[in-house]
Design a protein around this motif. Structure first.
Motif, short mmCIF file in Angstrom:
data_model
loop_
_atom_site.label_atom_id
_atom_site.label_comp_id
_atom_site.label_asym_id
_atom_site.label_seq_id
_atom_site.Cartn_x
_atom_site.Cartn_y
_atom_site.Cartn_z
N LEU A 140 0.68 -1.20 -0.04
CA LEU A 140 0.06 0.18 -0.15
C LEU A 140 0.66 1.39 0.06
O LEU A 140 0.72 2.20 -0.93
N ASP A 141 1.93 1.27 0.89
CA ASP A 141 2.93 2.55 0.75
C ASP A 141 3.46 2.68 -0.73
O ASP A 141 3.63 3.82 -0.96
N VAL A 142 3.99 1.71 -1.49
CA VAL A 142 4.41 1.87 -2.60
C VAL A 142 3.12 2.51 -3.67
O VAL A 142 3.43 3.47 -4.49
N ALA A 143 1.97 1.96 -3.58
CA ALA A 143 0.95 2.48 -4.19
C ALA A 143 0.75 3.84 -4.03
O ALA A 143 0.31 4.68 -4.86
N ILE A 144 0.80 4.22 -2.80
CA ILE A 144 0.28 5.78 -2.36
C ILE A 144 1.42 6.64 -2.84
O ILE A 144 1.40 7.63 -3.59
N ARG A 145 2.49 6.06 -2.91
CA ARG A 145 3.82 7.05 -3.23
C ARG A 145 4.04 7.04 -4.85
O ARG A 145 4.02 8.31 -5.08
N VAL A 146 3.49 6.15 -5.57
CA VAL A 146 3.28 6.15 -6.98
C VAL A 146 2.52 7.19 -7.60
O VAL A 146 2.60 7.92 -8.45
N ALA A 147 1.17 7.09 -6.59
CA ALA A 147 -0.02 8.10 -7.07
C ALA A 147 0.31 9.42 -6.72
O ALA A 147 0.12 10.42 -7.65
N THR A 148 1.22 9.54 -5.64
CA THR A 148 1.42 10.99 -5.19
C THR A 148 2.49 11.53 -6.05
O THR A 148 2.21 12.74 -6.70
N GLU A 149 3.41 10.74 -6.63
CA GLU A 149 4.40 11.50 -7.34
C GLU A 149 3.81 11.58 -8.91
O GLU A 149 4.23 12.65 -9.45
N LEU A 150 2.78 10.73 -9.10
CA LEU A 150 2.10 11.30 -10.34
C LEU A 150 1.47 12.47 -10.50
O LEU A 150 1.51 13.24 -11.47
N MET A 151 0.60 12.69 -9.35
CA MET A 151 0.10 14.18 -9.22
C MET A 151 1.11 15.33 -9.01
O MET A 151 0.82 16.35 -9.73
N THR A 152 2.28 15.16 -8.31
CA THR A 152 3.01 16.08 -8.08
C THR A 152 3.49 16.36 -9.57
O THR A 152 4.07 17.49 -9.65
N ALA A 153 3.99 15.46 -10.40
CA ALA A 153 4.66 15.83 -11.67
C ALA A 153 3.78 16.40 -12.73
O ALA A 153 4.39 16.78 -13.66
N HIS A 154 2.35 16.50 -12.37
CA HIS A 154 1.59 16.94 -13.29
C HIS A 154 1.58 18.60 -13.19
O HIS A 154 1.44 19.06 -12.29
N GLU A 155 1.89 19.20 -14.36
CA GLU A 155 1.94 20.56 -14.25
C GLU A 155 0.78 21.49 -14.11
O GLU A 155 0.65 22.55 -13.64
N GLY A 156 -0.45 20.64 -14.30
CA GLY A 156 -1.75 21.27 -13.99
C GLY A 156 -2.15 21.25 -12.39
O GLY A 156 -3.04 21.76 -11.99
N VAL A 157 -1.42 20.48 -11.75
CA VAL A 157 -1.74 20.13 -10.32
C VAL A 157 -0.98 21.19 -9.34
O VAL A 157 0.29 21.50 -9.52
N LEU A 158 -1.59 22.12 -8.69
CA LEU A 158 -1.20 23.18 -7.78
C LEU A 158 -0.29 22.49 -6.69
O LEU A 158 -1.02 21.69 -6.08
N PRO A 159 0.63 23.22 -6.27
CA PRO A 159 1.27 22.86 -5.31
C PRO A 159 0.72 22.96 -3.88
O PRO A 159 1.17 22.03 -2.88
N SER A 160 -0.12 23.83 -3.73
CA SER A 160 -0.99 24.16 -2.50
C SER A 160 -2.57 24.14 -2.75
O SER A 160 -2.72 25.03 -3.71
N PRO A 161 -3.20 23.46 -1.95
CA PRO A 161 -2.88 22.39 -1.05
C PRO A 161 -2.30 21.12 -1.88
O PRO A 161 -2.48 20.92 -2.95
N LYS A 162 -1.43 20.55 -0.96
CA LYS A 162 -0.62 19.53 -1.44
C LYS A 162 -1.56 18.36 -1.88
O LYS A 162 -2.59 17.98 -1.16
N PRO A 163 -1.08 17.56 -3.00
CA PRO A 163 -1.99 16.47 -3.40
C PRO A 163 -1.81 15.21 -2.42
O PRO A 163 -0.74 15.29 -1.65
N ALA A 164 -2.82 14.54 -2.11
CA ALA A 164 -3.14 13.60 -1.35
C ALA A 164 -3.70 12.45 -1.75
O ALA A 164 -4.56 12.40 -2.71
#
Length: 273
Positions: A190-214
């Motif tokens: 589960l930790d790997v799945a959460i990390r991969v999903a978080t990195e996917l959102m963080t890398a997207h240029e359309g996702v705002l840095p604040s509030p942080k993706p979760a």
């Protein structure tokens, strides 16, 4: 027969002369032009002097134009030779009779249109949902609100229904939260799945840095652990971000070796002797 004599001839079964009819037609044409000019001038005045939204300006201009056309109609009737005072009294009686026979909805819609223009729960070009009907606001008229759906379907909703129903405005706020739901097997990390999903959102240029993706666990289902990817984006970018994350999470999990399980049902058969 001379033109003057022709103009003095009365219309059959009335005292109206052709001269008054011709004059009334000229008044109607000139008055129509004057109404157009005054309406355009009124529109420019509201746009320049006031800071009213476009929707309010459009509503006031329509109302002003209707008043001018009613006045023009009375002038034309008076030019023909009718007594305006009797016409006004007659119109008042007709309006009262109509309202008395159950068309109070007309007044209700008119009042609702005034409130919609004043308080602006919806505005032009906004995406809204009213009573289960979704569409982009085209205008709020005197009697009805006009929407256009994504499939270019044109919808007219009475103003009273718009004002009297909850309105979901999808574009009023500058930012929106995107949520993408995905499932992972119980035996996955589960930790790997959460990390991969978080990195996917963080890398997207359309996702705002604040509030942080979760990434949150939303449910422990029968055959999977259900996750929700939550990211914030600017409202115009929301749908693009959601589509990209829906597609990207499948690819990212596949690369990380994380399966997305199908619903499973275990069936046990017992032999009856």
């Amino acid at each position: 027969m001379e033109i003057a004599e022709i103009l003095n001839v009365t219309v059959p079964l009335s005292d109206i002369t052709f001269e008054s009819v011709v004059l009334a037609v000229l008044v109607a044409i000139i008055g129509w032009i004057v109404v157009k000019v005054l309406t355009a001038a009124f529109t420019q005045m509201l746009s320049r002097v006031s800071k009213l939204p476009d929707l309010v300006v459009e509503f006031l201009v329509r109302f002003f134009a209707i008043l001018l056309y009613v006045l023009l109609t009375l002038i034309v009737i008076a030019t023909i030779g009718f007594d305006i005072s009797s016409v006004v009294i007659g119109l008042s009686a007709v309006i009262g009779l109509i309202l008395g026979f159950g068309l109070q909805d007309t007044v209700t819609n008119l009042a609702a249109g005034v409130w919609l223009a004043a308080f602006r729960p919806i505005d032009k070009d906004e995406l809204v949902e009213v009573n289960g009907i979704s569409g982009t606001v085209v205008s709020v008229g005197i009697m009805a609100t006009e929407l256009v759906r994504a499939d270019n379907t044109y919808i007219t909703i009475p103003n009273s229904l718009v004002w009297g129903s909850p309105v979901i405005n999808s574009t009023r706020m500058e930012t929106r939260r995107v949520e993408v739901k995905v499932r992972v097997p119980y035996d996955s990390d589960l930790d790997v799945a959460i990390r991969v999903a978080t990195e996917l959102m963080t890398a997207h240029e359309g996702v705002l840095p604040s509030p942080k993706p979760a990434v949150v666990v939303t449910e422990l289902a029968d055959s999977s652990v259900n996750l929700a990817l939550r990211a914030w984006a600017k409202t115009p970018d929301m749908w693009d971000v959601q589509w990209d994350l829906n597609r990207g999470v499948v690819q990212a999990f596949r690369v990380a070796g994380i399966a997305i399980p199908f619903p499973k049902v275990d069936v046990h058969l017992e032999r009856i002797h």
